[in-house]
Motif scaffolding. Structure first.
Motif, PDB file in Angstrom:
ATOM      1  N   LEU A 157       7.431   3.709  -9.926  1.00 44.32           N
ATOM      2  CA  LEU A 157       7.532   4.642  -8.577  1.00 44.32           C
ATOM      3  C   LEU A 157       6.203   4.458  -7.905  1.00 44.32           C
ATOM      4  O   LEU A 157       6.365   4.492  -6.643  1.00 44.32           O
ATOM      5  N   TYR A 158       4.950   4.229  -8.508  1.00 51.50           N
ATOM      6  CA  TYR A 158       3.890   3.810  -7.676  1.00 51.50           C
ATOM      7  C   TYR A 158       4.076   2.570  -6.835  1.00 51.50           C
ATOM      8  O   TYR A 158       3.655   2.620  -5.704  1.00 51.50           O
ATOM      9  N   HIS A 159       4.519   1.605  -7.454  1.00 50.21           N
ATOM     10  CA  HIS A 159       4.704   0.256  -6.812  1.00 50.21           C
ATOM     11  C   HIS A 159       5.559   0.571  -5.640  1.00 50.21           C
ATOM     12  O   HIS A 159       5.714   0.062  -4.488  1.00 50.21           O
ATOM     13  N   ALA A 160       6.751   1.415  -5.999  1.00 54.48           N
ATOM     14  CA  ALA A 160       7.753   1.601  -4.969  1.00 54.48           C
ATOM     15  C   ALA A 160       7.119   2.519  -3.701  1.00 54.48           C
ATOM     16  O   ALA A 160       7.479   2.024  -2.406  1.00 54.48           O
ATOM     17  N   LEU A 161       6.483   3.395  -4.006  1.00 56.64           N
ATOM     18  CA  LEU A 161       5.460   4.139  -3.147  1.00 56.64           C
ATOM     19  C   LEU A 161       4.613   3.398  -2.142  1.00 56.64           C
ATOM     20  O   LEU A 161       4.660   3.416  -0.959  1.00 56.64           O
ATOM     21  N   SER A 162       3.687   2.325  -2.964  1.00 56.48           N
ATOM     22  CA  SER A 162       2.684   1.507  -2.167  1.00 56.48           C
ATOM     23  C   SER A 162       3.641   0.929  -0.995  1.00 56.48           C
ATOM     24  O   SER A 162       3.077   0.482  -0.079  1.00 56.48           O
TER      25      SER A 162
END
Ligand code: UDP
Ligand code: MG
Length: 321
Positions: free
Chosen positions: A29-34
């Motif tokens: 999720l964090y990667h997709a958000l970044s």
């Protein structure tokens, strides 16, 4: 102390991400958000609310914070539920706009660009409406029934096919903060607040990892919150059913009288009829009592007026944390 943090003139977008046992989803999720946010010309804060996870979610979130100071972790003292977790995130968020999103990647982060662009056109609420969804038949069917009921019963217009995935402007969040009710149905409250609301369409993905925290029991409870907090219809129903049954009883009484007068020698056993009538009325009365109970129970929690949530710790670089 507020001004000190705003070193640039860029606007701040806050993400509010409720987390309950999402250890397998936090990194992706964090990667997709970044990725979804890096080309956008805003400042960001990612507010994760750890809602009593029993897996390694908290550790993972704290690791994220260590590598990216935009990550804020609000850690609840126990599980308070999804709607309360989102509420805490909204209370904490400082953004000019706030995006509410599930932490299991069912709400694709790349949709945020569209949400933000629409907000910039002057809309206060931009909800993400599902064009398609990957959930199973059961979830889809129950959701359909629920939204149909809500549409028929609720005093406000709650958009179909939308969850809590949406962008809300600063002034909508400030308005939402004035709602202290405990049995919260946030999407209803957002509709209730008003301002300029619109939607964008998106395709809802499958949960990336793990299992849903919304089993049938919780879904029913949530649906009841939606209906009881925005509708008097169940209370009115009691009266209607009452009148209907009374009318039937009156007709029945006339019939019994007529039989008695016209064919008095006919000994009507009447036993089955009596039993059916009594149990029918008894059942209906219990159902109606449960309708009253639905309201009274909610009045009870409101009167107790306990705090909505208890925070155990906040991990943040912001001074006013
Ligand atoms: N969630 C939460 N507290 C809970 C249950 C769920 O914060 O008590 C979070 C969960 O981590 C997820 C979101 O709320 O980010 C939606 O939950 P879930 O995906 O389990 O529900 P579904 O999408 O199946 O309706
Ligand atoms: Mg989900």
């Amino acid at each position: 102390m507020y001004a000190a943090t705003t070193t640039t003139m860029k606007q701040l977008i806050s993400y509010v991400l409720p987390v309950h046992n999402e250890a397998g989803n936090i990194q992706p999720l964090y990667h997709a958000l970044s990725e979804a946010t890096q080309s956008l010309d805003y400042n960001f804060e990612f507010i994760f609310v750890n809602d009593g996870s029993t897996d390694l979610s908290l550790e993972q979130l704290q690791q994220l914070h260590a590598t990216d100071p935009r990550v804020v972790v609000i850690n609840f003292a126990r599980n308070f539920g999804h709607q309360i977790a989102v509420t805490a995130g909204l209370d904490y968020a400082r953004g000019d706009a706030i995006i509410i999103m599930d932490a299991d990647l069912q709400d694709p982060p790349k949709v945020s660009a569209e949400l933000i662009a629409t907000w910039q056109q002057g809309w206060d609420v931009v909800y993400a409406k599902r064009r398609t969804r990957q959930d199973g038949f059961f979830k889809r069917a129950t959701a359909k029934i629920f939204y149909w009921l809500l549409r028929r019963l609720a005093d406000i217009d709650i958009p179909q096919d939308t969850g809590d995935f949406r962008l809300v402007s600063r002034r909508v969040v400030d308005a939402l903060k004035q709602f202290n009710e405990h049995n919260r149905f946030l999407r209803g409250l957002v509709s209730y607040v008003g301002f300029k609301q619109t939607y964008v369409l998106f395709d809802r993905d499958k949960r990336y990892s793990g299992t849903t925290s919304y089993p049938l029991k919780k879904m029913i409870r949530f649906a009841a919150d939606g209906i009881f907090s925005f509708s008097w219809a169940p209370l009115k129903l009691i009266g209607r059913v009452g009148y209907f049954i009374s009318a039937l009883a009156f007709i029945g009484a006339l019939y019994a009288l007529a039989v008695r007068i016209v064919v008095p020698e006919d000994v009507v056993p009447g036993w089955a009829f009596t039993v059916i009538a009594i149990s029918l009325i008894g059942g209906i009365q219990l159902i109606m009592l449960s309708v009253l109970g639905g309201y009274i129970g909610r009045i009870y929690t409101e009167v107790q007026n306990r705090p909505l949530y208890i925070i155990e710790s906040v991990t943040s670089d912001q001074e006013d944390a």
